[in-house]
Each structure stands twice: as structure tokens, then as C-alpha cells.
Design a protein around this motif. Structure first.
Motif, PDB file in Angstrom:
ATOM      1  N   ALA A 180      -7.442  -3.805  -3.013  1.00  0.00           N
ATOM      2  CA  ALA A 180      -6.707  -2.547  -3.026  1.00  0.00           C
ATOM      3  C   ALA A 180      -6.763  -1.811  -1.699  1.00  0.00           C
ATOM      4  N   ARG A 181      -7.005  -2.520  -0.616  1.00  0.00           N
ATOM      5  CA  ARG A 181      -7.101  -1.867   0.695  1.00  0.00           C
ATOM      6  C   ARG A 181      -5.758  -1.232   1.074  1.00  0.00           C
ATOM      7  N   ASP A 182      -5.825  -0.013   1.562  1.00  0.00           N
ATOM      8  CA  ASP A 182      -4.656   0.732   2.040  1.00  0.00           C
ATOM      9  C   ASP A 182      -4.276   0.199   3.426  1.00  0.00           C
ATOM     10  N   PRO A 183      -3.050  -0.294   3.625  1.00  0.00           N
ATOM     11  CA  PRO A 183      -2.686  -0.849   4.929  1.00  0.00           C
ATOM     12  C   PRO A 183      -2.466   0.216   6.006  1.00  0.00           C
ATOM     13  N   LEU A 184      -2.464   1.496   5.625  1.00  0.00           N
ATOM     14  CA  LEU A 184      -2.319   2.590   6.590  1.00  0.00           C
ATOM     15  C   LEU A 184      -1.075   2.423   7.462  1.00  0.00           C
ATOM     16  N   VAL A 185       0.060   2.293   6.806  1.00  0.00           N
ATOM     17  CA  VAL A 185       1.343   2.241   7.512  1.00  0.00           C
ATOM     18  C   VAL A 185       1.654   3.637   8.048  1.00  0.00           C
ATOM     19  N   SER A 186       2.026   3.728   9.295  1.00  0.00           N
ATOM     20  CA  SER A 186       2.337   5.019   9.900  1.00  0.00           C
ATOM     21  C   SER A 186       3.382   5.770   9.085  1.00  0.00           C
ATOM     22  N   PRO A 187       3.216   7.074   8.871  1.00  0.00           N
ATOM     23  CA  PRO A 187       4.232   7.834   8.124  1.00  0.00           C
ATOM     24  C   PRO A 187       5.624   7.692   8.707  1.00  0.00           C
ATOM     25  N   ASP A 188       5.728   7.569  10.016  1.00  0.00           N
ATOM     26  CA  ASP A 188       7.035   7.435  10.651  1.00  0.00           C
ATOM     27  C   ASP A 188       7.691   6.089  10.350  1.00  0.00           C
ATOM     28  N   ASP A 189       6.913   5.102   9.940  1.00  0.00           N
ATOM     29  CA  ASP A 189       7.444   3.778   9.646  1.00  0.00           C
ATOM     30  C   ASP A 189       7.638   3.532   8.151  1.00  0.00           C
TER      31      ASP A 189
END
Length: 533
Positions: A180-189
Motif C-alpha cells: 500500500a505504499r503511496d507513490p507520491l505523484v506530484s499534485p501538478d502531475d
């Protein structure tokens, strides 16, 4: 195109319809004739584990999720499915655009001006609920309690601590795997409305943070463990069915509490998953909502405890949802959390202040963990069965919450949770008959009323007066169109205001929105929706 990009592209065009099957004789293939001409490569699968009555039908469409065209197609498909006579209930699983405020910044909040005086010290929120006094009563600080957490997933944030998490039971319901790791995609992307990468980390830190006042975040119940369940990519529930499956996974893997810091329209499958958890002796809590003026689902459900937000000096947070569905309040305005800020498109771990009912519900979840550890979760389940949550709520309403001067209980519930008072309160006696009683089943009108801050009688009267429907005719219409009616009540403020008498004007003169199915428009508005014959 990489694999993750392709998955995102498919997901923004995915459509889901939940159906309830008859008690016997149901075959998912019976829906093929209706669906194959509308959804390409559709499939049907059970929604919850060990349940053959609730099914989820999914496929891909040209329209993109979040658009009016997408909503109209989903609502029309629901009516086509119901028209086959194959299922007893059907509802589209889709988000509402009214929860999106384009003027607001995307991504994680930062420690910026605007937080209330008194929130500068990181421990103010724990002090507000008398956490230290509760720890003196429960020195293990929640040891042995597992908190299921449907959210954006987890990260190994240095100010949270790996020991705050249980990574043996985590699950990713977006990728359908056990990480369940969060990939931390940039909010702008991100293609999603209101993305908040790291949201699962910020909320987990409030519950079980393992830091110190100087080096990190100290959670309300640092002896407990959060079970990360990645079910969303935004603080808006895009697909409630993912949250429903996460709640069910929490139940089957031995969690004791479920803390839900996301919200949306909801649907009957999510309510059913929560009910199964409550019947198993769990406590399920939901954030009331931010900036939308109504209590969002699942917090609006009677089987889910709804939590509003307050700040220092016990002041209600001005942007917290409020109303008759709120059970209690907890700190959520200017709370210190472990999260991420983006610097040159790179996530940087930080500790900062943030606001939202997301943190109010996690404060109450931490208190629930302390209370369960103090009395023993197995002891409570043996004594109260499916009424563990009901007992917890009763104690909140009878001394387990402080009531500041001038408190508006109709808007913000019983008061602000007091952890020490909850742990000091004597457990109530319970008869065998009470032990077998569960949460009363709400009617469609009651569920809709809770969603818009009206009671069942008020909503019934409004529909009767405006539509000329009464008795069983009205009940049948509301049951058939419950999901779509909920969508329009939230997504179309003028429709809601006209129906509930909050603004001048006749409902019948309200133009049918383009998101309507033709059947809904004719039944409730007497006219075809815009752009439809």
C-alpha cells in the motif's frame, strides 16, 4: 507510455455500477445483453468477501470521470440495468464535482499564515483532548489495537516512524496487490481533483506517530498500529467501491477500528461494508467534510461516527462540515502532521500544520484505540457483540466529551472528545437482547436527509409538496433513484435549494441538468434534461 501512465489513463475512463442481486437465482451473465452495448470489456465481480448479493460491474467508456457526460451515462446505465428486472438495486459509483473548488491549492497544505493563534505548539491538539491524562489511565497507549486506514497509502516518513504501521496486513486496492505504499505523484502531475499525495501519512501520524515533541509527531495512540489501505488518490472518493473493499479487508484481517479521512457521495455497497464491520464489533469513523456545507458520506451514514473539526480554545473550525449527522468534534484546525511538500518536483518530508476534518476523525480514532486497549477489544466484543460502537458513542454523549460555553450541539455534536473522560467512564450494563441489536437500518429518505442536513420527515414533506408523490409511490421512486438523487442534491445546489425551500423558486421550473438520466428528469422534474430528447 509507461505502465503507471497507462493504468491512470484507463482509470479516468473506468465506469462502475454496483448492483444488489436477488436472494437466489442470480447470474452476472444475465446483465450481458444490457451492458455489452454500453461498456466495452465489462466484467462483474463480488464487491465484498464472502458475499454473493452485492456485485460490482465495471468497464471503460469514452467519457472521462468527473464530467457531466460521464455522470449522465452512468445514471442512464443504472436505469437500463434496473429495467431488466434482473437485480433489486443498482447505483452508479461516481464522484461529484461539487466537492472540487478550483480556487484552492492542489496538494498538501504547508505551514503558511492563516492558522489560528494557539496552534504553534505541536502538542496543543493532544492537550485539547486530555491525552496525557488518558495515557496515565492506559499506559500502553493503545498497544495491540489495529486501525484500518483507507486512504492514499503509507510512506516511511522519518517523523512518523515505521513502528507506527502494520505492514503485514496492508493492501493496495488500486493496484490490487499487498503493497500500500503511496507513490507520491506530484499534485501538478495528477489527473484527479484535489490530489493530496501523502495524505495517508499525515493522517496516520495523528493516530500513531512515533516521534517526540522535538523530532517528529507524537500520535494520540502511539502504542497502536495503523494498517495502511490504499484506496484513493485524492481526498475525494473517486470510487467508493475501493473504500468499501478496504473497509471489508480491515474487518477480515483483524482490525479493531476503521478511520476514514476521505469523503464523497457514497453508495449502498460502502454502507454495507461498514455495517459488516460494525456487526463484527468494530468502531468505524468518518470525517464530516471540508468546505462543502454538508456532511459527506460515509460520515453521513448512521452506522459511521461523523467527526467535525475544532481548533485551539475549543473553537469550531469555520470550514468544517456540520449538521445533524455530526456525532462529536475533535481538533482539526492547525494540527501538526508529518507530510510532504514539493520542491522542484521532488517530495520533501516535513512537519507542518494542516487543517481538515481528516485530522479530527483521526484524533477520535486514536481515542477509540486507547479505549479499546484499556477495556480489551475481545472483552468488549464478548460483552457487547455488534454494539461496541454504540457503547462507545453512548459514552461520548454522556460525559465523554467536553461542552464549551455556547456550544452548538445541533451542528457539532456532543462536544469535543475528552480522552481521559472516555477511559474513566464506567461501561454500561447490557442485556442479552441489547447485545443482539445492531445499528437500525436507515431508509433511503433518511440517508438522503443526512447527506443534505434534513431529517426524513422534512425531506418526505418537501418531495410530497413539490412532486405530488405520496406513500408507496414516493418510496418506490426514491428507492429507484436514490443514488442519482443523492448526486443531484450534492452536485446541483439550485436543485437542493429549490427542493428544500432554501431559495425562492419552484422545483418544477428548475432546468433538468445535463447529468440527469431521462428517467430521473421525467420522474422528478417533469421534463427532459438539457441536451436530451
Amino acid at each position: 507510455m509507461d505502465d503507471s501512465t497507462e493504468k491512470t489513463r484507463l482509470r479516468v475512463h473506468e465506469m462502475r455500477i454496483a448492483v444488489q442481486a436477488p436472494a437466489s437465482g442470480f447470474r452476472p451473465d444475465d446483465l450481458a445483453d444490457v451492458l455489452c452495448g454500453v461498456l466495452a470489456d465489462w466484467e462483474a465481480a463480488p464487491l465484498l468477501e464472502d458475499d454473493d448479493t452485492l456485485w460490482l460491474i465495471s468497464g471503460h467508456v469514452e467519457e472521462q470521470i468527473g464530467t457531466g457526460e460521464y455522470a449522465r451515462k452512468a445514471h442512464s446505465l443504472v436505469q437500463a440495468v434496473l429495467g431488466t428486472g434482473t437485480v433489486t438495486r443498482a447505483e452508479a459509483d461516481l464522484p461529484v464535482t461539487a466537492f472540487v473548488d478550483p480556487a484552492r491549492d492542489r496538494g498538501a497544505a504547508s505551514d503558511a499564515p492563516g492558522f489560528p493563534p494557539g496552534s504553534e505548539a505541536s502538542r496543543w491538539a493532544r492537550d485539547a483532548i486530555r491525552c496525557d491524562e488518558a495515557w496515565a489511565i492506559e499506559p500502553t497507549r493503545g498497544d495491540g489495537i489495529r486501525i484500518g486506514h483507507p486512504d492514499t497509502g503509507y510512506t516511511l516518513h522519518p517523523n512518523l516512524g515505521v513502528d507506527a504501521l502494520d505492514l503485514t496486513r496492508d493492501r493496495d486496492f488500486l493496484a490490487n496487490d499487498d503493497d500500500a505504499r503511496d507513490p507520491l505523484v506530484s499534485p501538478d502531475d495528477s489527473p484527479w481533483p484535489l490530489p493530496f499525495p501523502g495524505h495517508g501519512t499525515t493522517t496516520a501520524s495523528v493516530m500513531t506517530g512515533q516521534g517526540t515533541e522535538a523530532t517528529g509527531i507524537v500520535g494520540v495512540a502511539p502504542g497502536a498500529r495503523v494498517v495502511p489501505l490504499r484506496a484513493v488518490e485524492s481526498v475525494i472518493q473517486l470510487f467508493d467501491s475501493d473504500v468499501a473493499r478496504a473497509v471489508d479487508h480491515a474487518r477480515t484481517t483483524g482490525c479493531h477500528v476503521v478511520s476514514i479521512s476521505v469523503g464523497g457521495k457514497g453508495f449502498f455497497g460502502l454502507e454495507a461494508a461498514i455495517q459488516r464491520a460494525v456487526d463484527a464489533g468494530m468502531i468505524v469513523l468518518g470525517a464530516a467534510g471540508n468546505n462543502v456545507g454538508i456532511v459527506v458520506a460515509p460520515a453521513s451514514y448512521p452506522n459511521c461516527l461523523a467527526v467535525a473539526a475544532t481548533g485551539p480554545d475549543d473553537q469550531p473550525w469555520p470550514e468544517s462540515s456540520r449538521g445533524r449527522a455530526v456525532d462529536v468534534s475533535a481538533p482539526g484546525w492547525g494540527v501538526h502532521v508529518a507530510g510532504y511538500v514539493w520542491v522542484n518536483d521532488t517530495p520533501r518530508a516535513r512537519v507542518f500544520r494542516s487543517s481538515g476534518t481528516s485530522y479530527a476523525v483521526t484524533h477520535l480514532a486514536g481515542v477509540a484505540a486507547l479505549w479499546l486497549a484499556h477495556h480489551g477489544p475481545d472483552t468488549l466484543r464478548e460483552r457487547y457483540g455488534p454494539r461496541v460502537q454504540s457503547v462507545f458513542l453512548t459514552l461520548l454523549k454522556t460525559g465523554g466529551a467536553k461542552v464549551p460555553a455556547g456550544w452548538d450541539s445541533a451542528a457539532f455534536g456532543a462536544g469535543i472528545v475528552d480522552a481521559a473522560a472516555m477511559l474513566s467512564a464506567a461501561l454500561p450494563a447490557e442485556s442479552a437482547a441489547d447485545r443482539r441489536a445492531g445499528v437500525p437500518q436507515a431508509s433511503a429518505l433518511a440517508r438522503l436527509g443526512a447527506l443534505v442536513g434534513a431529517d426524513e420527515a422534512q425531506l418526505r414533506h418537501a418531495l410530497t409538496e413539490r412532486l405530488g408523490m405520496t406513500g408507496e409511490d414516493l418510496d418506490r421512486a426514491v428507492e429507484r433513484f436514490e443514488g442519482e438523487l443523492a448526486f443531484h442534491l450534492i452536485d446541483e445546489p439550485l436543485f437542493r435549494e429549490s427542493l428544500l425551500g432554501e431559495a425562492a423558486g419552484d422545483l418544477m421550473s428548475f432546468t433538468a441538468p445535463a447529468t440527469c438520466s431521462p428517467e430521473f428528469a421525467l420522474a422528478f422534474l417533469g421534463a427532459a434534461p438539457e441536451g436530451q430528447c
